[in-house]
Design a protein around this motif. Structure first.
Motif, PDB file in Angstrom:
ATOM      1  N   LEU A  27      -2.870  71.711 -71.794  1.00 36.31           N
ATOM      2  CA  LEU A  27      -3.094  71.891 -69.784  1.00 36.31           C
ATOM      3  C   LEU A  27      -3.544  73.411 -69.294  1.00 36.31           C
ATOM      4  N   ALA A  28      -4.812  73.298 -68.875  1.00 41.50           N
ATOM      5  CA  ALA A  28      -5.368  74.508 -68.119  1.00 41.50           C
ATOM      6  C   ALA A  28      -4.333  74.609 -67.460  1.00 41.50           C
ATOM      7  N   ARG A  29      -5.176  75.639 -66.366  1.00 34.55           N
ATOM      8  CA  ARG A  29      -4.646  76.234 -65.282  1.00 34.55           C
ATOM      9  C   ARG A  29      -4.896  75.252 -64.320  1.00 34.55           C
ATOM     10  N   LYS A  30      -5.206  74.052 -63.557  1.00 31.67           N
ATOM     11  CA  LYS A  30      -5.785  73.555 -62.717  1.00 31.67           C
ATOM     12  C   LYS A  30      -5.413  72.289 -62.171  1.00 31.67           C
ATOM     13  N   ASP A  31      -5.606  71.859 -60.845  1.00 29.26           N
ATOM     14  CA  ASP A  31      -4.797  71.099 -59.921  1.00 29.26           C
ATOM     15  C   ASP A  31      -5.290  69.664 -60.602  1.00 29.26           C
ATOM     16  N   TYR A  32      -3.920  68.930 -61.909  1.00 32.38           N
ATOM     17  CA  TYR A  32      -4.799  68.133 -62.222  1.00 32.38           C
ATOM     18  C   TYR A  32      -3.844  67.136 -61.375  1.00 32.38           C
ATOM     19  N   GLU A  33      -4.386  66.095 -61.354  1.00 33.13           N
ATOM     20  CA  GLU A  33      -3.739  64.260 -60.753  1.00 33.13           C
ATOM     21  C   GLU A  33      -2.956  63.893 -61.880  1.00 33.13           C
ATOM     22  N   ALA A  34      -1.470  64.205 -61.709  1.00 31.28           N
ATOM     23  CA  ALA A  34      -0.706  63.383 -63.518  1.00 31.28           C
ATOM     24  C   ALA A  34      -0.032  62.536 -62.199  1.00 31.28           C
ATOM     25  N   ASN A  35      -0.167  60.824 -62.776  1.00 30.36           N
ATOM     26  CA  ASN A  35      -0.328  59.825 -62.545  1.00 30.36           C
ATOM     27  C   ASN A  35       0.404  59.047 -64.025  1.00 30.36           C
ATOM     28  N   TRP A  36       1.180  58.153 -63.268  1.00 33.40           N
ATOM     29  CA  TRP A  36       1.230  56.598 -63.985  1.00 33.40           C
ATOM     30  C   TRP A  36       0.349  55.288 -63.331  1.00 33.40           C
TER      31      TRP A  36
END
Length: 116
Positions: A27-36
């Protein structure tokens, strides 16, 4: 390269609970969306729940609201899906997804089986 890896699936009776975990490397320092996601009739996969990695905005599919809860532990690079009051129709392979600016990273999935 982001690499998500799921764990925590299994067999549970209807009405029971499971907690899925997805630990992501790279992971980089980004505002990912972490989804299921999970498969659905007529679709390859349907969105189940997700949250923004930094801003923590949370979304749920209507059918899982008040039963499923998504959370994350940033120091552990892990997103969780607490699933309560499971029903046979929740049986599926659950996939973890990290998305940023249209770039998607998928895990291999973890099987959840709910018996009636």
């Amino acid at each position: 390269q982001v690499r998500p890896g799921e764990s925590g699936g299994g067999l549970v009776q209807a009405g029971g609970s499971l907690r899925l975990a997805c630990r992501a490397s790279g992971l980089a320092r980004k505002d990912y969306e972490a989804n299921w996601f999970r498969p659905a009739p007529g679709k390859e996969r349907e969105f189940v729940a997700g949250m923004a990695w930094y801003s923590a905005g949370i979304r749920y599919q209507d059918s899982v609201k008040e039963r499923f809860f998504v959370s994350r532990d940033r120091p552990k690079n892990t997103v969780y899906l607490q699933m309560n009051s499971l029903q046979p129709e929740d049986t599926a392979v659950y996939y973890c997804n990290f998305e940023f600016m249209g770039q998607n990273y998928w895990g291999q999935g973890t099987q959840v089986d709910v018996s009636s």
